[in-house]
Design a protein around this motif. Sequence first.
Motif, short mmCIF file in Angstrom:
data_model
loop_
_atom_site.label_atom_id
_atom_site.label_comp_id
_atom_site.label_asym_id
_atom_site.label_seq_id
_atom_site.Cartn_x
_atom_site.Cartn_y
_atom_site.Cartn_z
N ALA A 173 0.82 -1.22 0.00
CA ALA A 173 0.00 0.00 0.00
C ALA A 173 0.85 1.27 0.00
O ALA A 173 0.29 2.37 -0.05
N GLY A 174 2.15 1.12 0.10
CA GLY A 174 3.02 2.30 0.10
C GLY A 174 3.12 2.99 1.45
O GLY A 174 3.63 4.11 1.54
N ALA A 175 2.66 2.34 2.51
CA ALA A 175 2.73 2.91 3.87
C ALA A 175 4.08 2.53 4.47
O ALA A 175 4.19 1.60 5.28
N VAL A 176 5.12 3.26 4.10
CA VAL A 176 6.48 2.89 4.47
C VAL A 176 6.72 2.87 5.99
O VAL A 176 7.29 1.91 6.51
N PRO A 177 6.32 3.90 6.73
CA PRO A 177 6.55 3.85 8.19
C PRO A 177 5.90 2.63 8.85
O PRO A 177 6.51 1.98 9.70
N LEU A 178 4.68 2.33 8.44
CA LEU A 178 3.99 1.17 9.02
C LEU A 178 4.71 -0.12 8.63
O LEU A 178 4.88 -1.03 9.47
N ALA A 179 5.14 -0.23 7.40
CA ALA A 179 5.86 -1.42 6.94
C ALA A 179 7.16 -1.60 7.72
O ALA A 179 7.51 -2.72 8.12
N LEU A 180 7.87 -0.51 7.95
CA LEU A 180 9.12 -0.58 8.71
C LEU A 180 8.88 -1.00 10.16
O LEU A 180 9.59 -1.85 10.71
N ALA A 181 7.88 -0.39 10.78
CA ALA A 181 7.59 -0.72 12.18
C ALA A 181 7.16 -2.18 12.33
O ALA A 181 7.60 -2.88 13.26
N ALA A 182 6.32 -2.65 11.42
CA ALA A 182 5.88 -4.04 11.47
C ALA A 182 7.04 -4.99 11.20
O ALA A 182 7.14 -6.07 11.81
N SER A 183 7.94 -4.60 10.30
CA SER A 183 9.12 -5.44 10.02
C SER A 183 10.02 -5.54 11.24
O SER A 183 10.57 -6.61 11.54
N VAL A 184 10.18 -4.45 11.97
CA VAL A 184 10.97 -4.48 13.19
C VAL A 184 10.35 -5.43 14.21
O VAL A 184 11.05 -6.22 14.87
N ALA A 185 9.02 -5.38 14.34
CA ALA A 185 8.34 -6.28 15.27
C ALA A 185 8.58 -7.74 14.89
O ALA A 185 8.85 -8.59 15.75
N TYR A 186 8.50 -8.03 13.59
CA TYR A 186 8.76 -9.39 13.12
C TYR A 186 10.18 -9.82 13.43
O TYR A 186 10.41 -10.92 13.96
N LEU A 187 11.16 -8.98 13.14
CA LEU A 187 12.56 -9.33 13.35
C LEU A 187 12.88 -9.49 14.84
O LEU A 187 13.71 -10.33 15.22
N LEU A 188 12.23 -8.72 15.69
CA LEU A 188 12.42 -8.88 17.13
C LEU A 188 11.88 -10.23 17.60
O LEU A 188 12.45 -10.87 18.48
N GLY A 189 10.77 -10.65 17.01
CA GLY A 189 10.25 -11.98 17.32
C GLY A 189 11.20 -13.08 16.87
O GLY A 189 11.41 -14.07 17.59
N VAL A 190 11.77 -12.92 15.69
CA VAL A 190 12.77 -13.87 15.20
C VAL A 190 13.97 -13.90 16.14
O VAL A 190 14.53 -14.97 16.43
N ALA A 191 14.37 -12.74 16.64
CA ALA A 191 15.50 -12.67 17.57
C ALA A 191 15.21 -13.46 18.84
O ALA A 191 16.09 -14.15 19.38
N GLY A 192 13.97 -13.37 19.34
CA GLY A 192 13.61 -14.14 20.52
C GLY A 192 13.68 -15.63 20.27
O GLY A 192 14.14 -16.40 21.13
N ARG A 193 13.23 -16.05 19.10
CA ARG A 193 13.31 -17.47 18.74
C ARG A 193 14.77 -17.91 18.62
O ARG A 193 15.14 -19.02 19.01
N LEU A 194 15.62 -17.02 18.11
CA LEU A 194 17.04 -17.33 17.97
C LEU A 194 17.70 -17.48 19.35
O LEU A 194 18.53 -18.38 19.55
#
Length: 379
Positions: A310-331
């Motif tokens: 949708a071109g909502a860059v700030p939202l995409a970035l924030a959601a990506s950070v949340a995903y990567l933080l979850g991956v970090a916890g699994r790691l």
Amino acid sequence: MSWAGAVPALVLAAVVAALTVHSHVNATRWLRRTPAQATVDEPVSVLLPLRDEADRLTPCLRSLLAQRGVPGLEIVVLDDGSTDGTADMVRTVAAGDPRLRLLTGAPPPPGWLGKPYACQQLAEAATAEASALVFVDADVVLNPYAVAGAVAALRTARATLLTPYPRIVTGSVGERLVQPLLQWTWLTFLPLRAMERSPRPSLAAAGGQFLVVDRAGYQRAGGHAAVRDRILEDIELARAVKRADGRIALADGSGLADCRMYGSWVELRDGYTKSLWASFGSPVGAASVVALLLLLYTVPPLLAVAAAVAGAVPLALAASVAYLLGVAGRLVSARASGGRRWPDVLAHPLSVALLGWLTLRSYHLRRRRRLFWRGRPVL
């Protein structure tokens, strides 16, 4: 889209970050370690319940017979109504070793589930001299000093019951997705030091695959008779120990033992289905926990993709950070427990979604009274 529209995703990221930090603190500061090599001078009984395990008990039994560092070791095996030649396989592998006794189990009486009754019979049959009891499942393979290391860790922790969690071995894709969640859940959400210090029975965790208990404390807690009708008998036994003023502890046992709990996706699906309904207290509690897990760990990558399209860059970035933080916890969890890391940790959102489906299936089949395990009804 401005950053103001990304606030909900940023909040999700902050919560996931806090949980990942908590898992890191648990793994690096509070999780107990087990000695790779130890010697104990107290008598120890290793107790192995078996039901239709002929096709996989050999590695476990051989590893038990190869134990070192425990001069006063006995191994008591109970054949719990097997129909696949389990008892004959035990005799073949044991080859007359005098440390091993094979018992024929009785059918569970009314009000008892199969495994608690098998464990109760084993505990009662253990030699009177044994001051520590070590319960092991047939899917566990121990290193030569595993029993000595587990008992030494129990005494060092001054605990009544200790679970040296084995390294989880996985084969199928389904196993790789779901099995690592066992360690991830308690590392992420359970304050380990508080669990050890608190007398609250609700703050408890244990794993029945490899579990060591002080015999006197086990008896004060009522033994497996206190959890005779509980599908999660290991956790309920830990709670019974706390009610009897005992202490419990978790330890990293990945250097002591390996465990492949299920040999296929079908076995895993049915194994989790039989017990997940008992993990949350109520359907409302289960729905709340699953919804929260999905929100924190499955929604962010979906939101990131949708926002990017949708071109909502700030939202995409924030959601990506949340995903990567979850991956970090699994790691963090994978590193602490000797589990697989890449690329499995990247599929963490799918793992959580699959856990949600298994939970739904568990409640559905329980409501229809169609839960069975090893040919016996669960309810």
